[in-house]
Enzyme design. Structure first.
Site, PDB file in Angstrom:
ATOM      1  N   HIS A 172       0.805  -1.216   0.000  1.00 37.55           N
ATOM      2  CA  HIS A 172       0.000   0.000   0.000  1.00 37.55           C
ATOM      3  C   HIS A 172       0.842   1.272   0.000  1.00 37.55           C
ATOM      4  CE1 HIS A 172      -3.029  -2.861   2.111  1.00 37.55           C
ATOM      5  NE2 HIS A 172      -3.198  -2.889   0.804  1.00 37.55           N
TER       6      HIS A 172
HETATM    7  C1  LIG Z   1      -0.115  -7.417  -4.641  1.00 38.78           C
HETATM    8  C2  LIG Z   1      -1.049  -6.317  -4.228  1.00 38.78           C
HETATM    9  C3  LIG Z   1      -2.109  -6.601  -3.370  1.00 38.78           C
HETATM   10  C4  LIG Z   1      -2.989  -5.583  -2.981  1.00 38.78           C
HETATM   11  N1  LIG Z   1      -4.128  -5.919  -2.307  1.00 38.78           N
HETATM   12  C5  LIG Z   1      -5.091  -4.977  -2.121  1.00 38.78           C
HETATM   13  C6  LIG Z   1      -6.369  -5.339  -1.626  1.00 38.78           C
HETATM   14  O1  LIG Z   1      -6.660  -6.507  -1.391  1.00 38.78           O
HETATM   15  N2  LIG Z   1      -7.289  -4.345  -1.439  1.00 38.78           N
HETATM   16  C7  LIG Z   1      -7.010  -3.040  -1.715  1.00 38.78           C
HETATM   17  O2  LIG Z   1      -7.856  -2.175  -1.470  1.00 38.78           O
HETATM   18  N3  LIG Z   1      -5.801  -2.667  -2.205  1.00 38.78           N
HETATM   19  C8  LIG Z   1      -4.856  -3.609  -2.458  1.00 38.78           C
HETATM   20  N4  LIG Z   1      -3.674  -3.269  -3.045  1.00 38.78           N
HETATM   21  C9  LIG Z   1      -3.408  -1.842  -3.308  1.00 38.78           C
HETATM   22  C10 LIG Z   1      -4.214  -1.265  -4.467  1.00 38.78           C
HETATM   23  O3  LIG Z   1      -4.279  -2.173  -5.538  1.00 38.78           O
HETATM   24  C11 LIG Z   1      -3.571   0.047  -4.894  1.00 38.78           C
HETATM   25  O4  LIG Z   1      -3.537   0.940  -3.795  1.00 38.78           O
HETATM   26  C12 LIG Z   1      -4.318   0.739  -6.026  1.00 38.78           C
HETATM   27  O5  LIG Z   1      -4.447  -0.101  -7.143  1.00 38.78           O
HETATM   28  C13 LIG Z   1      -3.577   2.005  -6.424  1.00 38.78           C
HETATM   29  O6  LIG Z   1      -4.301   2.632  -7.425  1.00 38.78           O
HETATM   30  P1  LIG Z   1      -3.661   3.768  -8.332  1.00 38.78           P
HETATM   31  O7  LIG Z   1      -4.719   4.134  -9.317  1.00 38.78           O
HETATM   32  O8  LIG Z   1      -3.088   4.821  -7.466  1.00 38.78           O
HETATM   33  O9  LIG Z   1      -2.390   3.108  -9.069  1.00 38.78           O
HETATM   34  P2  LIG Z   1      -2.122   1.704  -9.757  1.00 38.78           P
HETATM   35  O10 LIG Z   1      -3.193   0.744  -9.463  1.00 38.78           O
HETATM   36  O11 LIG Z   1      -0.737   1.311  -9.404  1.00 38.78           O
HETATM   37  O12 LIG Z   1      -2.195   2.026 -11.318  1.00 38.78           O
HETATM   38  C14 LIG Z   1      -1.275   2.866 -11.963  1.00 38.78           C
HETATM   39  C15 LIG Z   1      -1.304   2.550 -13.451  1.00 38.78           C
HETATM   40  O13 LIG Z   1      -0.508   3.512 -14.130  1.00 38.78           O
HETATM   41  C16 LIG Z   1       0.235   2.869 -15.137  1.00 38.78           C
HETATM   42  N5  LIG Z   1       1.436   3.647 -15.450  1.00 38.78           N
HETATM   43  C17 LIG Z   1       2.492   3.871 -14.637  1.00 38.78           C
HETATM   44  N6  LIG Z   1       3.422   4.598 -15.274  1.00 38.78           N
HETATM   45  C18 LIG Z   1       2.941   4.847 -16.523  1.00 38.78           C
HETATM   46  C19 LIG Z   1       3.449   5.540 -17.657  1.00 38.78           C
HETATM   47  N7  LIG Z   1       4.655   6.144 -17.629  1.00 38.78           N
HETATM   48  N8  LIG Z   1       2.704   5.578 -18.781  1.00 38.78           N
HETATM   49  C20 LIG Z   1       1.468   4.996 -18.832  1.00 38.78           C
HETATM   50  N9  LIG Z   1       0.945   4.311 -17.778  1.00 38.78           N
HETATM   51  C21 LIG Z   1       1.671   4.246 -16.640  1.00 38.78           C
HETATM   52  C22 LIG Z   1       0.565   1.523 -14.508  1.00 38.78           C
HETATM   53  O14 LIG Z   1       0.940   0.571 -15.497  1.00 38.78           O
HETATM   54  C23 LIG Z   1      -0.711   1.175 -13.786  1.00 38.78           C
HETATM   55  O15 LIG Z   1      -1.596   0.460 -14.592  1.00 38.78           O
HETATM   56  C24 LIG Z   1      -2.763  -4.241  -3.426  1.00 38.78           C
HETATM   57  C25 LIG Z   1      -1.693  -3.963  -4.281  1.00 38.78           C
HETATM   58  C26 LIG Z   1      -0.838  -4.990  -4.694  1.00 38.78           C
HETATM   59  C27 LIG Z   1       0.293  -4.654  -5.630  1.00 38.78           C
END
Ligand SMILES: Cc1cc2nc3c(=O)[nH]c(=O)nc-3n(C[C@H](O)[C@H](O)[C@H](O)COP(=O)(O)OP(=O)(O)OC[C@H]3O[C@@H](n4cnc5c(N)ncnc54)[C@H](O)[C@@H]3O)c2cc1C
Length: 529
Positions: free
Chosen positions: A468
């Protein structure tokens, strides 16, 4: 920047839970505007992601949907390099996460507001959690139906989950049927982002299900930097040579590692660091990449020979094959999220709210399942909900394809070790309760030792993230905050951030739901201009 191949009103970079919510809601709120969502990873989620139990194969190592970053050596972890799985593709980390639905504690958001995130107190954010939710239990004072994120009870929780809840009750921890209800405290089974026993990732929820016509989605397109002219974001340049112009705004939603990386590559970050890497500085912003917070976590894993538990044993393949039929009907082993149950507990009675979280897994999780054991077993994770340690994200290279330098600075603040030790004590008592006797077995690495000095050493050798990371583009009202409370990047016009990186402090729970909430709010800010 070369001549744009296309121009859109708004460009959102990154299709995780926050980016999907931002792009879809914005396109819906502004039907006359064109919105482009750009993602570096694949468009399709793939079978290993759609089948919930597939998480066991997606998280451990690098693959098309997992960056599987490593941290820099962690002094607090005996110099080890930690592992940081991150999802990649439409859905972001919701493609590989454990699907657990928690929102954190209301006080987390009240803290944000107190720290300068005006308008982000619990009463302000709660309606957006509801707007994003479709809870199959139905609507009540704490839950909603009709939103894009389907939340369900696990179809086939294991006997181990039931025994765990009973064992916790024997230790005086009350059963909590709803961690997102009136109180978070207690022990119970998690609700999950699933529909009919399948993973309901954020892209399926927002992009496929809602699919506004004025939204263009581009996968397999890594963004290299934001184009900035005269202090204003004018579009994006992609690593494959393409570029797109933004008539109104660019929104970065590339996650807690990707967003600070992109800001720095675009010349917005600590000036001295950018110059070292030969990146032209547009704005000296020391806050970019600072304030990294993550849930430090320690796992007790036991080898237990029980057929209800998962493991790399000869009988597992036939068991999985037999589970395909039930999976098609939305039940059985394959619908499990591994981390079925858990709890939120206080390590000291005088605390006002829980400070640790437990995750019970129905398999051995040793080093994020990178290290396999020829045995069935279980694991009980304990993590520190509001860590004091603060780390950073920095560039390793001026190339977007190079992994950033990730330093969570785990256990650098001694208070985190004290909370973790106390939490592990609570976890051990539950594991030792009579109702859990059936699940007795040898613990890996002597993790159930009574010798506290030795336990501290074992924790330093084996603790790591529970996935997280947040806070690397902190929202606030002070001059060092990266974004203001409407998510505008300070000092650069036409540029916002909407993802986990804006959290001023880490919330007390799993972070996906909060990221969707951030995306929902970002869309409204953008629509209002
Ligand atoms: C193994 C694991 C288990 C987890 N379990 C849980 C759970 O059970 N419940 C829960 O609530 N949360 C869980 N989380 C946390 C949750 O998934 C994340 O907090 C959430 O997905 C973050 O969302 P976000 O939109 O900030 O970023 P992310 O989900 O990280 O998405 C960011 C996106 O941006 C893209 N990106 C990055 N750089 C670039 C670029 N230069 N150009 C184009 N695209 C780019 C990436 O490829 C990615 O698809 C878990 C995370 C992991 C890794």
């Amino acid at each position: 920047m070369r001549e744009p191949r296309g121009a859109f009103d708004f460009i959102v970079v990154g299709a995780g839970p926050a980016g999907c919510a931002t792009a879809t809601r914005l396109a819906t709120l502004k039907p006359d505007a064109s919105v482009l969502l750009v993602e570096t990873g694949p468009a399709k989620s793939g079978m290993r992601s759609d089948v919930p139990l597939g998480i066991a194969t997606l998280v451990p190592f690098r693959n098309a949907r997992n960056y599987s970053y490593r941290t820099v050596p962690q002094a607090g972890l005996g110099g080890r390099r930690g592992v940081q799985p991150r999802g990649r593709g439409l859905g972001g980390s919701s493609l590989i996460n454990a699907m657990i639905y928690t929102r954190g504690q209301p006080e987390d958001y009240d803290d944000w507001a107190r720290l300068g995130a005006t308008g982000w107190a619990w009463r302000d954010v709660f309606p957006y959690f509801l707007r994003s939710e479709h809870n199959t239990r139905g609507a009540d004072a704490w839950h909603a139906t009709g939103g894009p994120l389907t939340v369900s009870d696990l179809a086939s929780p294991s006997d181990c989950t039931r025994a765990f809840i009973e064992a916790a009750a024997q230790c005086g921890h009350s059963f909590n049927p709803d961690f997102n209800g009136a109180s978070q405290e207690g022990v119970g089974a998690y609700q999950v982002f699933q529909q009919h026993g399948r993973r309901w990732n954020a892209a399926r929820a927002y992009l496929t299900a809602l699919a506004p016509k004025n939204l263009t989605v581009l996968a397999e397109t890594p963004v290299a930097r934001v184009a900035i002219e005269d202090g204003r974001a004018t579009g994006i340049a992609c690593a494959n040579g393409g570029s797109y112009a933004a008539r109104a705004e660019v929104v970065l939603a590339a996650g807690a590692f990707g967003t600070p990386q992109l800001l720095m590559l675009s010349g917005i970050g600590p000036a001295a660091h950018l110059r070292e890497l030969g990146v032209a500085v547009h704005r000296d912003a020391r806050g970019v990449g600072a304030n990294l917070q993550d849930h430090v976590d320690f796992v007790i894993s036991r080898k237990v020979d029980d057929r209800g538990l998962f493991g790399t044993v000869p009988g597992i393949l036939p068991q999985v094959l037999r589970a395909i039929g039930p999976f098609r009907r939305g039940t059985g082993l394959l619908t499990g999220n591994v981390a079925e149950a858990g709890g939120f507990l206080r390590t000291r009675a005088e605390l006002a709210r829980p400070d640790i979280q437990l995750h019970l897994c129905i398999g051995i999780v040793d080093e994020h399942s990178r290290r396999l054991h020829a045995a069935r077993g279980l694991s009980l994770h304990t993590c520190v909900l509001r860590p004091h340690s603060r780390g950073s994200v920095r560039l390793a290279s001026a190339n977007v394809r190079a992994a950033p330098l990730i330093d969570p600075a785990f256990l650098s603040d001694p208070r985190d070790m004290e909370t973790l030790i106390a939490g592990v004590g609570l976890a051990r008592r539950i594991l030792a309760a009579p109702a859990f006797a059936r699940y007795a077995g040898p613990a890996l690495y002597d993790a159930e030792t009574d010798d506290e000095v030795r336990l501290r050493e074992i924790i330093r050798r084996h603790a790591d993230t529970i996935y997280h990371p947040v806070g690397t583009c902190r929202m606030g009202s002070d001059a060092n905050a990266v974004v203001d409370p409407e998510l505008r990047v300070r000092g650069v016009a036409g540029l916002r951030v909407a993802d986990a990186s804006i959290m001023p402090t880490l919330i007390s729970g799993n972070t996906q739901a909060a990221c969707a909430m951030i995306g929902e709010r970002a869309a409204e800010f953008l629509a209002c201009g």
